[in-house]
Design a protein around this motif. Structure first.
Motif, PDB file in Angstrom:
ATOM      1  N   PHE A  49       7.096   1.768   1.553  1.00 46.36           N
ATOM      2  CA  PHE A  49       8.334   1.405   0.866  1.00 46.36           C
ATOM      3  C   PHE A  49       9.518   1.327   1.818  1.00 46.36           C
ATOM      4  CE2 PHE A  49       6.374   3.033  -3.200  1.00 46.36           C
ATOM      5  CZ  PHE A  49       6.278   1.778  -3.768  1.00 46.36           C
ATOM      6  N   LEU A  50       9.441   2.085   2.915  1.00 44.46           N
ATOM      7  CA  LEU A  50      10.506   2.036   3.915  1.00 44.46           C
ATOM      8  C   LEU A  50      10.353   0.850   4.865  1.00 44.46           C
ATOM      9  CD1 LEU A  50      10.881   5.827   4.785  1.00 44.46           C
ATOM     10  CD2 LEU A  50      12.384   4.415   3.383  1.00 44.46           C
ATOM     11  N   GLY A  51       9.280   0.082   4.706  1.00 43.46           N
ATOM     12  CA  GLY A  51       9.120  -1.148   5.464  1.00 43.46           C
ATOM     13  C   GLY A  51       8.413  -1.014   6.797  1.00 43.46           C
ATOM     14  N   MET A  52       7.581  -0.004   6.953  1.00 42.81           N
ATOM     15  CA  MET A  52       6.908   0.187   8.236  1.00 42.81           C
ATOM     16  C   MET A  52       5.591  -0.593   8.352  1.00 42.81           C
ATOM     17  SD  MET A  52       7.714   4.093   9.276  1.00 42.81           S
ATOM     18  CE  MET A  52       7.020   3.834  10.879  1.00 42.81           C
ATOM     19  N   LYS A  53       5.277  -1.394   7.359  1.00 41.99           N
ATOM     20  CA  LYS A  53       4.101  -2.278   7.345  1.00 41.99           C
ATOM     21  C   LYS A  53       2.826  -1.515   7.641  1.00 41.99           C
ATOM     22  CE  LYS A  53       6.920  -6.194   8.570  1.00 41.99           C
ATOM     23  NZ  LYS A  53       7.199  -7.227   9.516  1.00 41.99           N
ATOM     24  N   TYR A  54       2.025  -1.986   8.602  1.00 42.32           N
ATOM     25  CA  TYR A  54       0.734  -1.361   8.883  1.00 42.32           C
ATOM     26  C   TYR A  54       0.872   0.002   9.558  1.00 42.32           C
ATOM     27  CZ  TYR A  54       1.531  -3.257  13.555  1.00 42.32           C
ATOM     28  OH  TYR A  54       2.075  -3.558  14.775  1.00 42.32           O
ATOM     29  N   TRP A  55       2.022   0.287  10.131  1.00 45.59           N
ATOM     30  CA  TRP A  55       2.224   1.593  10.751  1.00 45.59           C
ATOM     31  C   TRP A  55       2.209   2.720   9.726  1.00 45.59           C
ATOM     32  CZ3 TRP A  55       1.437   2.609  15.567  1.00 45.59           C
ATOM     33  CH2 TRP A  55       1.585   1.608  16.509  1.00 45.59           C
ATOM     34  N   SER A  56       2.502   2.379   8.474  1.00 44.10           N
ATOM     35  CA  SER A  56       2.462   3.411   7.433  1.00 44.10           C
ATOM     36  C   SER A  56       1.047   3.973   7.284  1.00 44.10           C
ATOM     37  CB  SER A  56       2.953   2.853   6.104  1.00 44.10           C
ATOM     38  OG  SER A  56       2.133   1.795   5.665  1.00 44.10           O
ATOM     39  N   LEU A  57       0.029   3.132   7.422  1.00 47.20           N
ATOM     40  CA  LEU A  57      -1.353   3.609   7.342  1.00 47.20           C
ATOM     41  C   LEU A  57      -1.732   4.445   8.562  1.00 47.20           C
ATOM     42  CD1 LEU A  57      -3.041   0.369   5.997  1.00 47.20           C
ATOM     43  CD2 LEU A  57      -2.407   2.415   4.720  1.00 47.20           C
ATOM     44  N   VAL A  58      -1.241   4.044   9.717  1.00 47.22           N
ATOM     45  CA  VAL A  58      -1.531   4.792  10.946  1.00 47.22           C
ATOM     46  C   VAL A  58      -0.912   6.179  10.884  1.00 47.22           C
ATOM     47  CG1 VAL A  58      -1.161   4.851  13.439  1.00 47.22           C
ATOM     48  CG2 VAL A  58      -1.749   2.693  12.324  1.00 47.22           C
ATOM     49  N   TRP A  59       0.367   6.233  10.535  1.00 47.33           N
ATOM     50  CA  TRP A  59       1.046   7.530  10.463  1.00 47.33           C
ATOM     51  C   TRP A  59       0.476   8.403   9.348  1.00 47.33           C
ATOM     52  CZ3 TRP A  59       3.544   9.774  14.121  1.00 47.33           C
ATOM     53  CH2 TRP A  59       4.196   9.028  15.088  1.00 47.33           C
ATOM     54  N   ALA A  60       0.089   7.808   8.243  1.00 46.38           N
ATOM     55  CA  ALA A  60      -0.491   8.577   7.142  1.00 46.38           C
ATOM     56  C   ALA A  60      -1.807   9.214   7.562  1.00 46.38           C
ATOM     57  CB  ALA A  60      -0.698   7.683   5.928  1.00 46.38           C
ATOM     58  N   ALA A  61      -2.637   8.468   8.262  1.00 45.30           N
ATOM     59  CA  ALA A  61      -3.907   9.024   8.739  1.00 45.30           C
ATOM     60  C   ALA A  61      -3.680  10.136   9.751  1.00 45.30           C
ATOM     61  CB  ALA A  61      -4.757   7.916   9.358  1.00 45.30           C
ATOM     62  N   LEU A  62      -2.726   9.944  10.645  1.00 42.83           N
ATOM     63  CA  LEU A  62      -2.432  10.957  11.661  1.00 42.83           C
ATOM     64  C   LEU A  62      -1.878  12.234  11.033  1.00 42.83           C
ATOM     65  CD1 LEU A  62      -2.291  11.605  14.704  1.00 42.83           C
ATOM     66  CD2 LEU A  62       0.028  10.727  14.656  1.00 42.83           C
ATOM     67  N   ILE A  63      -0.943  12.102  10.127  1.00 39.04           N
ATOM     68  CA  ILE A  63      -0.334  13.276   9.497  1.00 39.04           C
ATOM     69  C   ILE A  63      -1.336  13.985   8.595  1.00 39.04           C
ATOM     70  CG2 ILE A  63       1.455  14.003   7.861  1.00 39.04           C
ATOM     71  CD1 ILE A  63       3.247  11.830   9.131  1.00 39.04           C
ATOM     72  N   SER A  64      -2.183  13.247   7.917  1.00 46.28           N
ATOM     73  CA  SER A  64      -3.210  13.860   7.081  1.00 46.28           C
ATOM     74  C   SER A  64      -4.196  14.666   7.920  1.00 46.28           C
ATOM     75  CB  SER A  64      -3.951  12.776   6.301  1.00 46.28           C
ATOM     76  OG  SER A  64      -5.042  13.323   5.626  1.00 46.28           O
ATOM     77  N   THR A  65      -4.618  14.121   9.035  1.00 53.58           N
ATOM     78  CA  THR A  65      -5.531  14.843   9.928  1.00 53.58           C
ATOM     79  C   THR A  65      -4.844  16.071  10.512  1.00 53.58           C
ATOM     80  OG1 THR A  65      -6.624  12.770  10.475  1.00 53.58           O
ATOM     81  CG2 THR A  65      -7.007  14.620  11.944  1.00 53.58           C
ATOM     82  N   LEU A  66      -3.592  15.932  10.885  1.00 53.07           N
ATOM     83  CA  LEU A  66      -2.833  17.065  11.421  1.00 53.07           C
ATOM     84  C   LEU A  66      -2.684  18.163  10.372  1.00 53.07           C
ATOM     85  CD1 LEU A  66      -1.251  18.167  13.849  1.00 53.07           C
ATOM     86  CD2 LEU A  66       0.764  17.059  12.897  1.00 53.07           C
ATOM     87  N   THR A  67      -2.424  17.784   9.132  1.00 54.54           N
ATOM     88  CA  THR A  67      -2.304  18.750   8.046  1.00 54.54           C
ATOM     89  C   THR A  67      -3.604  19.536   7.855  1.00 54.54           C
ATOM     90  OG1 THR A  67      -0.722  17.337   6.904  1.00 54.54           O
ATOM     91  CG2 THR A  67      -1.804  19.012   5.594  1.00 54.54           C
ATOM     92  N   GLY A  68      -4.715  18.816   7.834  1.00 52.63           N
ATOM     93  CA  GLY A  68      -6.009  19.479   7.681  1.00 52.63           C
ATOM     94  C   GLY A  68      -6.333  20.406   8.837  1.00 52.63           C
ATOM     95  N   THR A  69      -5.996  19.980  10.050  1.00 55.45           N
ATOM     96  CA  THR A  69      -6.263  20.785  11.226  1.00 55.45           C
ATOM     97  C   THR A  69      -5.435  22.065  11.227  1.00 55.45           C
ATOM     98  OG1 THR A  69      -6.762  18.776  12.464  1.00 55.45           O
ATOM     99  CG2 THR A  69      -6.340  20.767  13.743  1.00 55.45           C
ATOM    100  N   VAL A  70      -4.185  21.950  10.849  1.00 55.46           N
ATOM    101  CA  VAL A  70      -3.305  23.132  10.827  1.00 55.46           C
ATOM    102  C   VAL A  70      -3.699  24.100   9.725  1.00 55.46           C
ATOM    103  CG1 VAL A  70      -0.924  23.865  10.360  1.00 55.46           C
ATOM    104  CG2 VAL A  70      -1.363  21.968  11.907  1.00 55.46           C
ATOM    105  N   LEU A  71      -4.059  23.577   8.564  1.00 55.62           N
ATOM    106  CA  LEU A  71      -4.359  24.449   7.431  1.00 55.62           C
ATOM    107  C   LEU A  71      -5.739  25.104   7.513  1.00 55.62           C
ATOM    108  CD1 LEU A  71      -2.867  22.467   4.442  1.00 55.62           C
ATOM    109  CD2 LEU A  71      -1.954  24.493   5.584  1.00 55.62           C
ATOM    110  N   ILE A  72      -6.629  24.518   8.265  1.00 48.01           N
ATOM    111  CA  ILE A  72      -7.964  25.088   8.352  1.00 48.01           C
ATOM    112  C   ILE A  72      -7.912  26.190   9.363  1.00 48.01           C
ATOM    113  CG2 ILE A  72      -9.113  23.790  10.144  1.00 48.01           C
ATOM    114  CD1 ILE A  72     -11.303  23.240   8.050  1.00 48.01           C
TER     115      ILE A  72
END
Length: 72
Positions: A49-72
């Motif tokens: 929605f902020l207009g980052m196009k395909y980078w939104s998918l890249v950042w979402a995957a990176l942040i999701s993996t980082l979240t899982g790594t930190v919480l585990i």
């Protein structure tokens, strides 16, 4: 280049996840997977929605993996 950093983070996640599976802690694994899915979807939608196009998918995957790594 940025997406390749997921492979490094994922190794730490996978080692800890194998330990959890061996200890039969499936309830925690299910909660963690649910949280990662929610985080990834929310970040992808917000950045799209902020207009980052395909980078939104890249950042979402990176942040999701980082979240899982930190919480585990």
């Amino acid at each position: 280049m940025l997406l390749s950093s997921i492979f490094i983070l994922r190794t730490f996640y996978d080692i800890s996840l194998a330990t959890l599976r061996r200890s039969v802690n499936f309830k925690f694994i299910a909660k963690l997977d649910l949280l990662q899915g929610i985080v990834q979807s929310a970040i992808a939608l917000l950045l799209a929605f902020l207009g980052m196009k395909y980078w939104s998918l890249v950042w979402a995957a990176l942040i999701s993996t980082l979240t899982g790594t930190v919480l585990i």
